[in-house]
Motif scaffolding. Structure first.
Motif, PDB file in Angstrom:
ATOM      1  N   ALA A  49      -0.224   4.614  -1.127  1.00 55.08           N
ATOM      2  CA  ALA A  49      -0.914   5.834  -1.449  1.00 55.08           C
ATOM      3  C   ALA A  49      -0.839   6.702  -0.545  1.00 55.08           C
ATOM      4  O   ALA A  49      -1.346   7.973  -0.735  1.00 55.08           O
ATOM      5  N   HIS A  86      -9.019  -0.227   3.287  1.00 55.71           N
ATOM      6  CA  HIS A  86      -9.676   0.071   1.935  1.00 55.71           C
ATOM      7  C   HIS A  86      -8.245  -0.272   0.845  1.00 55.71           C
ATOM      8  O   HIS A  86      -8.769  -0.665  -0.326  1.00 55.71           O
ATOM      9  N   ALA A  87      -7.047   0.132   1.028  1.00 56.31           N
ATOM     10  CA  ALA A  87      -5.937   0.220   0.298  1.00 56.31           C
ATOM     11  C   ALA A  87      -5.679  -1.183  -0.171  1.00 56.31           C
ATOM     12  O   ALA A  87      -5.699  -1.624  -1.338  1.00 56.31           O
ATOM     13  N   GLY A 122      -1.480   6.259  -5.569  1.00 56.07           N
ATOM     14  CA  GLY A 122      -2.510   7.211  -5.520  1.00 56.07           C
ATOM     15  C   GLY A 122      -2.069   8.215  -6.453  1.00 56.07           C
ATOM     16  O   GLY A 122      -0.731   8.098  -7.124  1.00 56.07           O
ATOM     17  N   ARG A 176      -4.766   2.160  -8.362  1.00 54.35           N
ATOM     18  CA  ARG A 176      -4.840   3.249  -7.425  1.00 54.35           C
ATOM     19  C   ARG A 176      -5.996   3.012  -6.436  1.00 54.35           C
ATOM     20  O   ARG A 176      -7.008   2.672  -6.675  1.00 54.35           O
ATOM     21  N   GLN A 177      -5.819   3.544  -5.299  1.00 50.10           N
ATOM     22  CA  GLN A 177      -6.724   3.519  -4.054  1.00 50.10           C
ATOM     23  C   GLN A 177      -7.247   5.321  -4.305  1.00 50.10           C
ATOM     24  O   GLN A 177      -6.382   6.213  -4.306  1.00 50.10           O
ATOM     25  N   VAL A 181      -0.439  -0.489  -4.588  1.00 46.45           N
ATOM     26  CA  VAL A 181      -1.675   0.209  -4.415  1.00 46.45           C
ATOM     27  C   VAL A 181      -1.257   1.756  -4.312  1.00 46.45           C
ATOM     28  O   VAL A 181      -0.573   2.185  -3.540  1.00 46.45           O
ATOM     29  N   PRO A 238      -8.278   8.588   0.143  1.00 42.86           N
ATOM     30  CA  PRO A 238      -7.456   7.962   1.365  1.00 42.86           C
ATOM     31  C   PRO A 238      -8.714   7.204   2.318  1.00 42.86           C
ATOM     32  O   PRO A 238      -8.771   8.142   3.515  1.00 42.86           O
ATOM     33  N   PRO A 296       0.743  -1.146   0.172  1.00 47.66           N
ATOM     34  CA  PRO A 296       0.065   0.009  -0.054  1.00 47.66           C
ATOM     35  C   PRO A 296       0.964   1.159  -0.131  1.00 47.66           C
ATOM     36  O   PRO A 296       1.553   1.450   1.019  1.00 47.66           O
ATOM     37  N   CYS A 299      -8.281  -2.600  -2.453  1.00 50.82           N
ATOM     38  CA  CYS A 299      -8.455  -2.253  -3.964  1.00 50.82           C
ATOM     39  C   CYS A 299      -7.380  -3.464  -4.751  1.00 50.82           C
ATOM     40  O   CYS A 299      -7.359  -3.140  -6.048  1.00 50.82           O
TER      41      CYS A 299
END
Ligand code: G1P
Length: 291
Positions: free
Chosen positions: A11, A112-113, A57, A103-104, A55, A107, A9, A116
């Motif tokens: 992002a 959640h990341a 952003g 992409r996440q 992942v 935020p 992760p 994804c």
């Protein structure tokens, strides 16, 4: 249980190290001469990971460039006869097709990341590696965890844990401790960032996880938890109702490179491990320490 894929992760905004991270991703901050993201990629590769899922952003495109081949640079180095530098670039180059980026888009938290990455991971166990935490050790932390997982049953989930001082437990996910066999124990409850004085132990969840794919179903409907974010720990609490979780107290020194002090400490620790830098660095440090 074969772990082929790792999710990174990447992002996060890196607000703890502004202004360094205003235009540059925190994962590209350099420890000695490698960006943070390269250290965790190398750790995952050492552990046998074959596919690397980032992942990302907004403002993170440079991470994708970092793992690409740079033809111009490569051919310029070749033309100038700079073989050692070419070798450095070649060493950690992922094979074509071995990296994925998604992409996440907002935020919404670590849980959640990870969610994804669900389609890229698919229906198999996978690792999650948080790039702002480095663990200095050979074998690396993820390799130790995968070795531990090989002694556990199918459908086991494994967390890297480390003891932290009691006054810091509110900053982490914390595990309760069940039956223990050496460095591995059954996790007996988890809580994300427990209010001061309420933690079930002082064993913090660090940035390395081996998870079963059933976590994605739980994350899909996960409500926001601590800090208003979709927390991975909350989804793990849900999964622990039907699957086992184990904690592994790993060997190695953990550095939180997302904090200024941790980042500086990591530079010193990793610099001192490099034979070609050690003596010079020690001499400089002695000057500052006055002895
Ligand atoms: C995340 C996890 C937490 C874990 C920590 C390790 O928190 O939610 O359980 O202990 O990473 O660094 P964060 O640091 O993103 O707030």
């Amino acid at each position: 249980m074969k772990i082929r894929k790792a999710v990174f992760p990447v992002a996060g905004l890196g607000t703890r190290v502004l202004p360094a991270t205003k235009a540059m991703p925190k994962e590209m901050l350099t420890i000695v001469d490698k960006p943070l993201i390269q250290y965790v990629y190398d750790e995952a590769r050492e552990a046998g990971i074959e596919h690397f899922v980032f992942v990302t952003g907004r403002n993170k495109a440079v991470i994708e460039d970092h793992f690409d081949r740079m033809f111009e640079l490569d051919s310029t180095l070749a033309a100038r006869g700079k073989k050692a530098e070419q070798e450095v670039l070649a060493q950690n180059q992922p094979e074509a097709g071995a990296v994925s980026f998604t992409r996440q888009q907002a935020p919404l938290g670590l849980g959640h990341a990870v969610w994804c990455a669900r389609d890229i991971v698919g229906n198999e166990p996978f690792a999650v590696v948080l790039p702002d935490e480095l663990v200095l050790n050979t074998p690396g932390c993820l390799k130790q965890m995968i070795e531990a997982a090989s002694q556990l049953g199918e459908k086991s989930n494994v967390l890297a844990v480390e003891a932290v001082p009691d006054h810091l437990t509110h900053q982490y996910g914390i595990c309760g401790v069940g039956k223990r066999t050496g460095k591995i124990f059954e996790v007996d409850g988890m809580v994300e960032k427990p209010p001061k004085g309420t933690a079930p132990s002082n064993l913090s969840i660090t940035g390395r996880y081996i998870l079963q794919p059933e976590i994605f179903k739980i994350l899909e409907t996960q409500e926001r938890g601590a800090g208003g974010e979709i927390q991975l720990t909350d989804a793990m609490i849900g999964l622990a109702k039907s699957q086992k979780f184990y904690g592994v107290e790993f060997e190695g020194e953990r550095h939180d490179c997302g904090s200024k002090a941790g980042f500086l400490r990591a530079n010193i620790a990793y610099g001192l491990k490099r034979p070609e830098l050690r003596d010079g660095l020690l001499a400089e440090m002695k000057k500052y320490l006055g002895s």
